[in-house]
Write an enzyme that holds these catalytic residues in place. Structure first.
Site, PDB file in Angstrom:
ATOM      1  N   TYR A 119       0.718  -1.289  -0.079  1.00 39.20           N
ATOM      2  CA  TYR A 119      -0.004  -0.080   0.041  1.00 39.20           C
ATOM      3  C   TYR A 119       0.935   1.098   0.083  1.00 39.20           C
ATOM      4  O   TYR A 119       1.229   1.873   0.912  1.00 39.20           O
ATOM      5  CB  TYR A 119      -0.994  -0.130   1.262  1.00 39.20           C
ATOM      6  CG  TYR A 119      -1.761  -1.202   1.503  1.00 39.20           C
ATOM      7  CD1 TYR A 119      -1.827  -2.179   0.370  1.00 39.20           C
ATOM      8  CD2 TYR A 119      -2.251  -1.680   2.583  1.00 39.20           C
ATOM      9  CE1 TYR A 119      -2.742  -3.234   0.680  1.00 39.20           C
ATOM     10  CE2 TYR A 119      -3.142  -2.936   2.781  1.00 39.20           C
ATOM     11  CZ  TYR A 119      -3.187  -3.512   1.678  1.00 39.20           C
ATOM     12  OH  TYR A 119      -3.990  -4.688   1.765  1.00 39.20           O
ATOM     13  N   PRO A 128     -14.756  -7.231   2.457  1.00 39.94           N
ATOM     14  CA  PRO A 128     -15.795  -7.972   3.238  1.00 39.94           C
ATOM     15  C   PRO A 128     -17.145  -7.425   3.105  1.00 39.94           C
ATOM     16  O   PRO A 128     -18.287  -8.026   3.337  1.00 39.94           O
ATOM     17  CB  PRO A 128     -15.467  -7.598   4.840  1.00 39.94           C
ATOM     18  CG  PRO A 128     -14.932  -6.384   4.807  1.00 39.94           C
ATOM     19  CD  PRO A 128     -14.104  -6.511   3.582  1.00 39.94           C
ATOM     20  N   GLY A 163     -20.047  -5.958  -3.148  1.00 44.54           N
ATOM     21  CA  GLY A 163     -21.466  -6.395  -3.711  1.00 44.54           C
ATOM     22  C   GLY A 163     -22.478  -5.688  -2.749  1.00 44.54           C
ATOM     23  O   GLY A 163     -23.192  -4.975  -3.042  1.00 44.54           O
TER      24      GLY A 163
END
Length: 280
Positions: free
Chosen positions: A56, A203, A206
């Protein structure tokens, strides 16, 4: 806020709802200041598990967390990952589990996080060009030197987890997993059987946008958001699950944490459990 806890490795207590720092902006400017505020607010609200990685921002994310949170609150675990490096032919990122690369990234993490020991170090990916024994052996060396407390893995299969456990004591696994993406259910089952912490990344994928009508319907019935329902389902689905949702906004952070207090009824759980078959 009191969150249900889990003891990683049997002794390292953390709240089961953590925070993934990947989305925090590290470039100078207002967005960076907002990221610092989000990290500080996470700890104020009771978060005790924060996940970052060398990948990152080539360590910039680790530096941001140290700037925001050092000196660290008692009980705060910042876990980082090594094993993805800019060592491709054209300087691109690739899996790299060579000993010198792993140790260099780890030493950089110590400096950036301003610590002398990392309580949970995770192998970001298994490098297919280096034996697993060599990769884990490098991390085990750091553990033997007292610089690493515990070792975890990321994106592994059940077979790889079994092989790794013959070499080291694996205390955590971080795989992609959510209410609508249960590809790694067998890995979760293996972790549950062994008492290994399972940290799903993405987590709320969608579900966060209400991708399915059923999640949206359950959320409406509970007066919650689809993302909260997805997180509540994860917490309810297995006692070894420690979700690490990420965000760069305080309002989303607070919304995510509120999911720890959302209670699903047996009927709601049954409807959500059936989503996988419905989506197939």
């Amino acid at each position: 806020m009191a969150l249900t806890t889990f003891r990683i490795g049997g002794d390292l207590a953390v709240g089961r709802l953590g925070f993934g720092a990947m989305r925090l902006t590290t470039e100078p400017g207002p967005a960076r200041e907002a990221s610092l505020a989000v990290a500080r607010r996470a700890v104020e609200l009771g978060i005790t598990l924060i996940d970052t990685a060398h990948l990152y921002g080539a360590g910039a994310n680790e530096e941001l967390l140290a700037e925001a949170l050092y000196p660290y609150a008692d009980g705060l675990l910042i876990t980082t990952k090594v094993g993805v490096a800019q060592t491709g032919p054209a300087g691109e990122w690739k899996f790299d589990g060579r000993r010198d690369v792993l140790r260099d990234q780890f030493e950089q993490a110590l400096r950036r996080l301003r610590v002398e020991r990392i309580e949970l170090l995770q192998l970001h990916r298994i490098d297919p060009e280096v034996t697993l024994a060599d990769q884990l052996g490098s991390l085990r060396e750091l553990q033997a030197e007292g610089k690493v407390g515990r070792i975890g893995l990321s994106e592994v299969t059940v077979a790889e987890l079994d092989q790794a456990r013959e070499i080291i004591d694996v205390v955590s696994v971080q795989n992609r997993y959510s209410l609508v993406d249960r590809e790694h259910e067998p890995v979760l089952a293996a972790c549950e059987a062994a008492g290994i912490a399972f940290l799903p990344w993405r987590p709320v994928a969608g579900a966060a946008s209400g991708a399915t009508a059923e999640i949206g319907a359950v959320a409406a019935e509970l007066g919650a958001t689809p993302a909260q329902v997805a997180l509540a389902w994860l917490l309810d689905h297995s006692p070894v699950i420690l979700p690490i949702p990420g965000t760069a906004r305080i309002d989303h952070l607070e919304e995510n944490l509120a999911a720890a207090h959302l209670r699903l009824t047996p009927a709601h759980r049954d409807r959500l459990d059936r989503l996988t078959e419905q989506m197939r």
